[in-house]
Write a protein that holds these residues in place. Sequence first.
Motif, PDB file in Angstrom:
ATOM      1  N   ARG A 194      -6.748   5.133 -12.475  1.00 45.35           N
ATOM      2  CA  ARG A 194      -7.227   4.145 -12.222  1.00 45.35           C
ATOM      3  C   ARG A 194      -7.060   2.796 -11.979  1.00 45.35           C
ATOM      4  N   MET A 195      -6.205   2.210 -12.691  1.00 42.50           N
ATOM      5  CA  MET A 195      -5.704   0.705 -12.030  1.00 42.50           C
ATOM      6  C   MET A 195      -4.747   0.725 -10.183  1.00 42.50           C
ATOM      7  N   LEU A 196      -4.166   1.873 -10.465  1.00 43.54           N
ATOM      8  CA  LEU A 196      -3.777   2.337  -9.115  1.00 43.54           C
ATOM      9  C   LEU A 196      -5.250   2.213  -7.622  1.00 43.54           C
ATOM     10  N   ASP A 197      -5.784   2.512  -8.386  1.00 39.68           N
ATOM     11  CA  ASP A 197      -7.189   3.145  -7.394  1.00 39.68           C
ATOM     12  C   ASP A 197      -7.502   2.120  -7.108  1.00 39.68           C
ATOM     13  N   ASP A 198      -7.720   1.031  -7.721  1.00 39.69           N
ATOM     14  CA  ASP A 198      -8.409  -0.042  -7.829  1.00 39.69           C
ATOM     15  C   ASP A 198      -7.674  -0.502  -7.187  1.00 39.69           C
ATOM     16  N   LYS A 199      -6.565  -0.880  -6.573  1.00 41.90           N
ATOM     17  CA  LYS A 199      -5.300  -1.728  -5.901  1.00 41.90           C
ATOM     18  C   LYS A 199      -5.908  -1.717  -4.967  1.00 41.90           C
ATOM     19  N   LEU A 252       1.440  -1.338   0.496  1.00 42.64           N
ATOM     20  CA  LEU A 252      -0.232  -0.171  -0.089  1.00 42.64           C
ATOM     21  C   LEU A 252       0.869   1.138   0.196  1.00 42.64           C
ATOM     22  N   ALA A 253       2.061   0.988   0.953  1.00 45.22           N
ATOM     23  CA  ALA A 253       2.991   2.276   0.852  1.00 45.22           C
ATOM     24  C   ALA A 253       3.536   2.780  -0.550  1.00 45.22           C
ATOM     25  N   ARG A 254       4.003   1.446  -1.288  1.00 46.15           N
ATOM     26  CA  ARG A 254       4.040   1.909  -2.363  1.00 46.15           C
ATOM     27  C   ARG A 254       3.970   1.988  -3.583  1.00 46.15           C
TER      28      ARG A 254
END
Length: 438
Positions: free
Chosen positions: A172-177, A132-134
């Motif tokens: 969007r992909m990062l937000d989903d992750k 999550l931090a990364r």
Amino acid sequence: MTDRMIDRTPVPEVAGVIIPWFTPANRPTEDRLQETAGLVEALGCDLAFLRAEHVRKVNSSVLLSGGILDRLAEDLRANSCTMAVIDGDLTPVQQRNLERALEVKVIDRTGLILEIFGLRARTKEGRLQVELARLLYERSRLVRTWTHLERQRGGGGFLSGPGESQLEADRRMLDDKILRLRRDLDDVKRTRAVQRAGRRRSGKPVIALVGYTNAGKSTLFNTLSGADVFARDMPFATLDPTIRRFDLPTLGEAALIDTVGFITDLPTHLVNSFQATLEEAMQADLLVHVRDRSSPADLDQAEDVMIVLEQLEEQTGLPLPPMIEAWNKADRLPAERAEALAYAARSSEETPAVLVSALTGAGLDELVELIEAMLLKGASEIALQLGAQDGRARAWLHRNGEVLSEQTQEDGAVIVTARLTHDRLGQFYSEFPEFRPS
């Protein structure tokens, strides 16, 4: 044909490191240089060179002035470096431009700490928090071209990439992750809350060790609890929180928690991501701030720890628990200095303190006494008349509180005066409602 032995041992990264400074006030001390060297070595890298650089004129595109950049590029080539570490804050554009100019991977202080955390995470929870931090860090750097992730690589840290062919620069992909990771960590928080509730119902006091990284928390934790937690003279030797049983002379069984170490300029991403873990410390009955009194930077480190704790207080909405200090590494001090600090600790009025050596065990009995005294400080005294039929209640008081006196009456009854913490007092009345005041 003779089979050849192929050496598949990974070749360590070779790092060249500079610490930029801009004003006399932020000129790095020798202790800061050693800390940075320790961080690079904790990552398993070979340190080619490390120096502080005075940046008189900031170049907004690469941070460093032309002369410093040219000298850095020359030294990286001369030492066959595969990575440059800028121990400071880089904007996404500066990081991208430096990678192009230097033709090696470039990471800043936040990236360096994230790399170490990636290697240290052992439990599922730890890996979730680091990931999550990364992602929060990378999300803020979507301007990058992601060329450092184009090759298929695997491994536990981030120098070797996340193990996928390319991390797309797609918000969007990062937000989903990030959303999925936060949901997983919410499950962790709920589990921890249930475990904390169980400890509170049992009446066991909780003591949490906090402090600057490499202050000796894990060594002290092992010595007090008899555990075998990984402890080494390097930054962030402990990442995943550990809880062990810890016996106090009067109060009996307690829970002792070892936490991740803090550091100067600890990235906000990490404080946010590790909130589920750090809440363990915020909800303890007592904090033991472990300080390395042999370090020349001890006062600055102590201030950095308090800054992070205040951040946590603001983020969690939880008040800081009572705190004492364990002045550690007395074995590294000259005799006169140790004697002066021991006296100063005993006469400390602001925060109670004890000079100890987690390595040799010196001062630990006094530390345990102080821990118990602080836990009992907010306790209540009760006086009860117990008859022969109340043996179970009498035994409970001896086991879970501090029995101050027992006076036998002519009729055989015993007046017991005991001191109990508020949690234990509530537990006693729940267990023996006949003694609850009307």
